[in-house]
Design a protein around this motif. Sequence first.
Motif, short mmCIF file in Angstrom:
data_model
loop_
_atom_site.label_atom_id
_atom_site.label_comp_id
_atom_site.label_asym_id
_atom_site.label_seq_id
_atom_site.Cartn_x
_atom_site.Cartn_y
_atom_site.Cartn_z
N GLN A 87 -41.35 2.52 82.04
CA GLN A 87 -40.29 1.65 81.42
C GLN A 87 -39.47 0.81 82.85
O GLN A 87 -39.18 -0.22 82.30
CB GLN A 87 -38.94 2.46 81.15
N LEU A 88 -39.59 1.20 83.95
CA LEU A 88 -38.87 0.44 85.05
C LEU A 88 -39.65 -0.71 85.17
O LEU A 88 -38.95 -1.96 85.27
CB LEU A 88 -38.72 1.29 86.36
N VAL A 95 -40.42 -1.04 75.69
CA VAL A 95 -39.87 -0.46 76.36
C VAL A 95 -39.26 0.79 75.73
O VAL A 95 -39.26 1.92 76.21
CB VAL A 95 -38.97 -1.21 77.59
N GLN A 96 -38.74 0.57 74.64
CA GLN A 96 -38.10 1.71 73.76
C GLN A 96 -39.01 2.46 73.29
O GLN A 96 -39.05 3.55 73.45
CB GLN A 96 -37.12 0.85 72.88
N GLY A 121 -42.45 9.10 75.85
CA GLY A 121 -41.97 10.02 76.71
C GLY A 121 -41.53 11.49 76.19
O GLY A 121 -41.73 12.36 76.38
N LEU A 122 -40.57 11.03 75.22
CA LEU A 122 -39.81 12.12 74.22
C LEU A 122 -40.82 13.00 73.42
O LEU A 122 -40.73 14.31 73.60
CB LEU A 122 -38.94 11.54 73.33
N TYR A 173 -42.76 15.17 76.19
CA TYR A 173 -42.08 16.29 76.97
C TYR A 173 -41.68 17.41 75.57
O TYR A 173 -42.10 18.68 76.12
CB TYR A 173 -40.62 15.76 77.23
N LEU A 216 -38.12 -5.40 74.75
CA LEU A 216 -37.22 -4.37 74.50
C LEU A 216 -37.76 -3.28 73.55
O LEU A 216 -37.62 -1.95 73.77
CB LEU A 216 -35.92 -4.90 73.71
N ALA A 217 -38.49 -3.64 72.47
CA ALA A 217 -39.09 -2.77 71.65
C ALA A 217 -40.11 -1.96 72.29
O ALA A 217 -40.31 -0.83 72.18
CB ALA A 217 -39.71 -3.46 70.51
N ARG A 245 -37.63 20.68 79.42
CA ARG A 245 -37.36 19.09 79.97
C ARG A 245 -37.04 19.07 81.37
O ARG A 245 -37.15 18.40 82.24
CB ARG A 245 -36.84 18.37 78.92
N ILE A 285 -42.07 7.38 81.31
CA ILE A 285 -40.49 7.28 81.83
C ILE A 285 -40.26 6.34 82.90
O ILE A 285 -39.78 5.47 82.86
CB ILE A 285 -39.95 8.58 82.01
N ARG A 330 -34.99 6.78 89.03
CA ARG A 330 -34.91 7.79 88.33
C ARG A 330 -34.07 9.05 88.47
O ARG A 330 -33.38 9.64 87.89
CB ARG A 330 -36.56 8.58 88.19
N ALA A 339 -40.16 5.07 76.13
CA ALA A 339 -39.11 5.96 76.24
C ALA A 339 -39.69 7.18 75.14
O ALA A 339 -39.43 8.17 75.40
CB ALA A 339 -37.68 5.56 76.12
N GLY A 340 -39.76 6.61 73.98
CA GLY A 340 -40.19 7.37 72.73
C GLY A 340 -41.30 8.43 73.02
O GLY A 340 -41.49 9.36 72.85
#
Lengths: 259, 334
Positions: free
Chosen positions: B65-66, B88-89, B95-96, B99, B85-86, B109, B62, B301, B92-93
């Motif tokens: 991403q920054l 960094v997305q 991270g999901l 978590y 973009l793909a 979470r 997460i 964050r 995030a995925g």
Amino acid sequence: MGAPASSPAVSAAVAEFALRMGDNCLILGHRNSEWCGHSPALEEDIALANTALDLIGQTQLWLGLACEAEGKGRTPDNLAFLRDVSGYRNLLLVEQPNGDFGRTLMRQYLFDAWHLPLLKALMGSADRRIAEIAEKASKEVAYHLERSADLVVRLGDGTAESHARMQAALDFLWPYTGEMFLADALDEELAATGLAPEPASLKPAWQEHVGRTLADATLKVPEKSFAQKGGRRGVHSEHLGYILAEMQFLQRAYPGASW
Amino acid sequence: MYAQMVKTDTKRVRSLDEMEPQERAFQERIDAGQKIEPKEWMPEDYRKTLIRQISQHAHSEIVGQLPEGNWISRAPTLERKAILLAKVQDEAGHGLYLYCAAETLGISRDQMYEQLHSGKAKYSSIFNYPTLSWADIGAIGWLVDGAAIMNQVPLQRCSYGPYARAMVRICKEESFHQRQGFDIMTVLAKGTPEQKAMAQDALDRWWWPSLMMFGPSDDASVHSAQSMAWKIKQNSNDELRQKFVDQTVPQAKYLGLTVPDPALKWNEEKGGHDFGEPDWNEFFAVIAGEGPCNRERLEARRKAWNDGAWFRDGLTAHAEKQAARRQASRIAAE
């Protein structure tokens, strides 16, 4: 629209129309991508990045068509990274700053509710290239609209604060919606030749969707109806210059380099 | 690696004979290569260590991403913009998934976010360095994702089922990330003199922090020994670092770039490279919050979380209203 006719590969009208479509996608995709890593929830970060990614993909298709129809040997990157503000053809709506997440969502919704019926109409364009891009994009945009409408409803009919923020977002953005339905000489030419629908013809579907969604969201349609306009002839808000300064930095600082 | 210096509560790794029957049975299943699943019995320390490790890994995705998100709006072509973009997305995925894997161990979470925002939980030291040029996006993909893969490939065989399975999906995407980074570097290294200088500068700045990602030597660490006994860590930090150097040095040579380590040389006898020691004082300072971007990263964050409270509350309130409406219409119908 009329029966499909074979359009010439080079057409100033098609090139200009494709720029309008591509620039909307590029600038809105850029704005959405500014949220990457900063959204209020991880799922939203992913969804918004996905929307941005779809829009950048659509940009590549529309600007590709613009280059082909222009016939001057430029590339989509030339168009994206080497035009100044006055060469951009996007709606003023999409270049407005993100504001809070509510304003970003409302901007997306107001755009999606216009974008989808437009793409559906373009699937019947007399130019096969336009019809093909529209068909591909409409599948993605149907999802964008479903998501943005759903969030507008949930946040409008959420807490007092989320309601107030969504109403403020709607009030702020409303004057930028009228531009979507205004026609100029190019639009008349496009409509007459069956290339694209008349802008005003999209208004009933948009109004119906927006009216229903805002009612479900317990939001009030603003009464003022003046329209801010100019994007399609290259007269923008002050914001676009900063977007381009950032977006075009590398191409401007290192002219002619490949990346 | 994205989880550094994960502590266990262990003082000493015990042998099977020293364990109570339940723990012994657990350890024997691990030794036999079986997966441990969420509802099954596990030692409290195993659970706590995994939470630390997986949440640190998730936070790294997460926060990670920054630095890359920093260049999405300035990516030099439409294609590079879409790819970044793909990517960094994807982070995030990751991270999901992570978590979610940690949640199976009995932590929410929101609790993990709270630990991140308060500074209690760590994330990888690497993301506290700034991305100053486009070449840094290439260097991150090439070096940082390359180092992450070294650690994550063995984690697919980790003893904890949800973590191992999350890692299978993550590894597939990470190898795409590494390739896109190397591709950026290749174009720059073969580009104009300014682009080549940009690529070299990025390698100069990211080389040592990338080696630090593996953490200090842990041959004498009881925590690492315990994690290895539990198969939530498979290789020592030095082994992974060596592997990374041996893989990366020929790639730098291919690019025509110079690895910024005067001590670097091929050692025929060991069949690997000898290389210099990273500056561990710098590493510990970054871990302690004194890196170039620690404050910006955490602040970003926290801001995202705090500014988004109204949004999350709004969605929750709507869900409650909908439930109440459904309930009311059910009652009315009866």
